[in-house]
Design an enzyme around this catalytic site. Structure first.
Site, PDB file in Angstrom:
ATOM      1  N   ASP A  27      56.232  13.372  10.406  1.00  0.00           N
ATOM      2  CA  ASP A  27      56.715  13.825  11.726  1.00  0.00           C
ATOM      3  C   ASP A  27      55.555  14.152  12.667  1.00  0.00           C
ATOM      4  OD1 ASP A  27      55.766  16.192  10.705  1.00  0.00           O
ATOM      5  OD2 ASP A  27      57.634  17.333  10.976  1.00  0.00           O
ATOM      6  N   ASP A 202      45.609  39.210  12.266  1.00  0.00           N
ATOM      7  CA  ASP A 202      45.450  38.732  13.631  1.00  0.00           C
ATOM      8  C   ASP A 202      45.194  39.909  14.577  1.00  0.00           C
ATOM      9  OD1 ASP A 202      45.816  36.295  15.370  1.00  0.00           O
ATOM     10  OD2 ASP A 202      47.328  37.581  16.293  1.00  0.00           O
ATOM     11  N   GLU A 267      40.707  40.151  12.116  1.00  0.00           N
ATOM     12  CA  GLU A 267      40.203  39.427  13.280  1.00  0.00           C
ATOM     13  C   GLU A 267      39.751  40.502  14.270  1.00  0.00           C
ATOM     14  OE1 GLU A 267      41.316  36.126  16.683  1.00  0.00           O
ATOM     15  OE2 GLU A 267      42.698  37.723  16.208  1.00  0.00           O
TER      16      GLU A 267
HETATM   17  C1  GLC Z   1      44.390  35.261  17.571  1.00  0.00           C
HETATM   18  C2  GLC Z   1      44.614  33.847  17.106  1.00  0.00           C
HETATM   19  C3  GLC Z   1      44.948  33.000  18.293  1.00  0.00           C
HETATM   20  C4  GLC Z   1      46.201  33.550  18.923  1.00  0.00           C
HETATM   21  C5  GLC Z   1      46.043  35.033  19.273  1.00  0.00           C
HETATM   22  C6  GLC Z   1      47.366  35.680  19.586  1.00  0.00           C
HETATM   23  O1  GLC Z   1      43.284  35.371  18.403  1.00  0.00           O
HETATM   24  O2  GLC Z   1      43.487  33.380  16.406  1.00  0.00           O
HETATM   25  O3  GLC Z   1      45.104  31.650  17.943  1.00  0.00           O
HETATM   26  O4  GLC Z   1      46.506  32.825  20.087  1.00  0.00           O
HETATM   27  O5  GLC Z   1      45.525  35.766  18.184  1.00  0.00           O
HETATM   28  O6  GLC Z   1      48.129  35.847  18.433  1.00  0.00           O
HETATM   29 CA    CA Z   2      55.129  17.287   8.721  1.00  0.00          CA
END
Ligand code: GLC
Ligand code: CA
Length: 531
Positions: A27, A202, A267
């Site tokens: 897909d 995150d 993060e």
């Molecule tokens: C973090 C992720 C990114 C996302 C953001 C909001 O920075 O790595 O890809 O857009 O969080 O969740």
């Molecule tokens: Ca797939």
């Protein structure tokens, strides 16, 4: 865990952006079965941790970082059984699985938010951040979204605004509400009981906000034409970021994850080193934090030294070192592109693999890929368009090239969610067939690092001699020459990025791992010693 060293002490991580890694059903979208079929590549390469980006049910407004159910798999990516199969196979191969946890915000389609939005009296209302408009009817404070525009959207029905530090489709949860904390404890346990070895958190620095939600001090004036990054940088994020109460949350999670010997990697997207070191906390909080200044540094020795000098994580916490991710242009592109950009990317990876902590590669980094080409009409990232056509995160997210042919083996269709942006020569298969390829050089680098047992305990001494940067750990030196001229080197070469390089010199854009003996003096450049 007592005095025993945690399992990740010597580990190397690898980020899988699930949507672009491997498509098993044609897909045009990567999925868990696709990953399952390609896990052997990670084992062959020699990494230890596989971090998988969000595969949970999601409207995909931010490609999975808008979660609508934290305890299931989006049908686009497969099923919970597929996930279990990935974990089982990874463990057979000696790989650990880290999943993404997105606690700062959910999707606006999550049942929690739908309920919260249904009425100001709903018991879930307080799970999110609602405020009345300012006296002029506008947003309640001056906070801006990381993706541009105000961090507040008006809910017409109730006349109140809700807060979102990212897209309006990503409302921020209220981490001061104990029920939110309880709900996430259960989510952690759900995945731990399925066998995961850790979580990448995150935006770990954002969850708690100042209780009064005051406006942030304005550092510089901005107008409507400012890019989303300029808007963000125009404020002192004193009230919407890095609140001390985040530490309570980290400790709470660590109590859960450490019982499973599982790790927490934040993060931690802060560029001020003191703030970053403080965010990591003394112990039993985040085990690792990503240090992202490296994603913004140019090919420049002064800049690299500054990046290296930042992290001094307290206690047993460690830095997660990266040169790339699904959010930033690939290093080969950032460092000038072409053959030289690719050599520079490998050279800096060599230095990065010598740092105390856990380095992570991002899929395709081992191929020294540049950003894929994404024509304007094919762009998918909700971020960046309006500012500048080269902005946005699509270029680093194009499908992973596996073998020559249709979609370079990513899928059986060419009609992929992002266009296959690489060439047959870039693919894993083509590079595996060529002993001198970047892929083989990255693999050899990982093998050499693995052989350097005991380095994890060694302090690092950073030395800069003009354009030459050396990281020394015990008697091993990781040296990169960022200048235009070759420099002499001394010592036994354990690894070099140019296999055909001439003996005793480190060429421009080259890096080496060198075992020193005291009679050799410093490994490169002038022969004085420092540190
Ligand atoms: C973090 C992720 C990114 C996302 C953001 C909001 O920075 O790595 O890809 O857009 O969080 O969740
Ligand atoms: Ca797939």
């Amino acid at each position: 865990m007592g005095d025993e060293q945690p399992w990740w002490r010597d580990a190397v991580g690898y980020e899988v952006y699930i949507r672009s890694f491997a498509d098993s059903n044609g897909d045009g979208i990567g999925d868990l079965r696709g990953l399952l079929n390609r896990l052997d590549h990670l084992a062959w390469l020699g990494v230890d941790i596989c971090w998988i980006t969000p595969f949970y049910p999601s409207p995909q407004a931010d490609f999975g970082y808008d979660v609508a159910d934290y305890c299931d798999v989006d049908p686009v990516y497969g099923t919970l059984d597929d996930f279990d199969a990935v974990v089982a196979r990874a463990h057979e191969l000696g790989l650990r699985i880290v999943v993404d946890q997105v606690p700062n915000h959910s999707s606006d389609q999550h049942p929690w938010f739908r309920q919260a939005r249904s009425s100001p009296d709903d018991p879930r209302r307080d799970w999110y951040l609602w405020r009345d408009p300012a006296p002029d009817g506008g947003p309640p404070n001056n906070w801006v979204s990381h993706f541009g525009g105000p961090a507040w959207s008006l809910d017409e029905a109730s006349g109140q605004y809700y807060c979102h530090l990212f897209l309006p489709e990503q409302p921020d949860l209220n981490w001061r509400n104990p029920e939110v904390r309880d709900a996430f404890d259960d989510i952690f346990r759900f995945w731990l009981d399925r066998g995961v070895d850790g979580f990448r958190i995150d935006t770990a620095h954002l969850m708690m906000k100042h209780p009064d939600l005051p406006s942030n001090p304005q550092l510089a004036p901005v107008d409507a034409s400012a890019s989303h990054i300029e808007q963000w940088l125009s404020l002192d994020h004193r009230f919407d970021s890095v609140q001390p109460e985040n530490h309570e949350i980290y400790r709470r999670w660590n109590a859960i994850t450490s019982a499973y010997e599982s790790m927490l990697i934040g993060e931690t997207y802060v560029f001020d080193a003191d703030q970053w070191n403080d965010l990591l906390g003394p112990e039993h909080e985040l085990d690792l934090g990503f240090w992202f200044l490296s994603m913004w540094m140019p090919w420049d020795a002064d800049a690299v030294r500054r990046v290296l000098e930042g992290p001094r994580p307290p206690g047993r916490s460690r830095a997660g070192w990266v040169l790339s991710s699904h959010d930033q242009h690939r290093p080969a592109t950032r460092f000038g592109g072409g053959e030289s950009g690719r050599r520079r990317a490998l050279a800096l990876s060599t230095l990065w693999l010598g740092l105390p902590g856990v380095p992570f590669l991002y899929q395709g980094e081992e191929l020294a890929l540049e950003d894929g080409i994404v024509p304007t009409e094919a762009k998918a990232d909700p971020v960046g368009f309006a500012d500048d056509p080269t902005s946005g995160r699509d270029g680093c997210r194009t499908p992973m090239p596996w073998e020559p042919g249709v979609a370079q083996g990513f899928s059986t269709t060419v009609d992929c969610w992002l266009p296959p942006g690489h060439t047959d020569a870039d693919t894993v298969a083509a590079q595996r067939a060529d002993e001198g390829s970047f892929l083989h050089r990255y693999r050899q680098l990982l093998a050499v690092r693995r052989g350097l047992t005991g380095l994890a305990e060694a302090d690092m001494v950073i030395d800069q001699d003009g354009s030459v940067i050396t990281v020394q750990r015990d008697d091993v030196a990781f040296v990169v020459n960022m200048g235009p001229d070759p420099v002499p080197c001394r010592g036994a070469i354990l690894y070099r990025t140019d296999p055909d390089g001439s003996a005793d010199v480190i060429a421009a854009d080259e890096a080496m791992i060198i075992r020193m003996s005291s009679r050799f003096g410093s490994p490169a450049g002038r022969s004085s010693r420092r540190g």
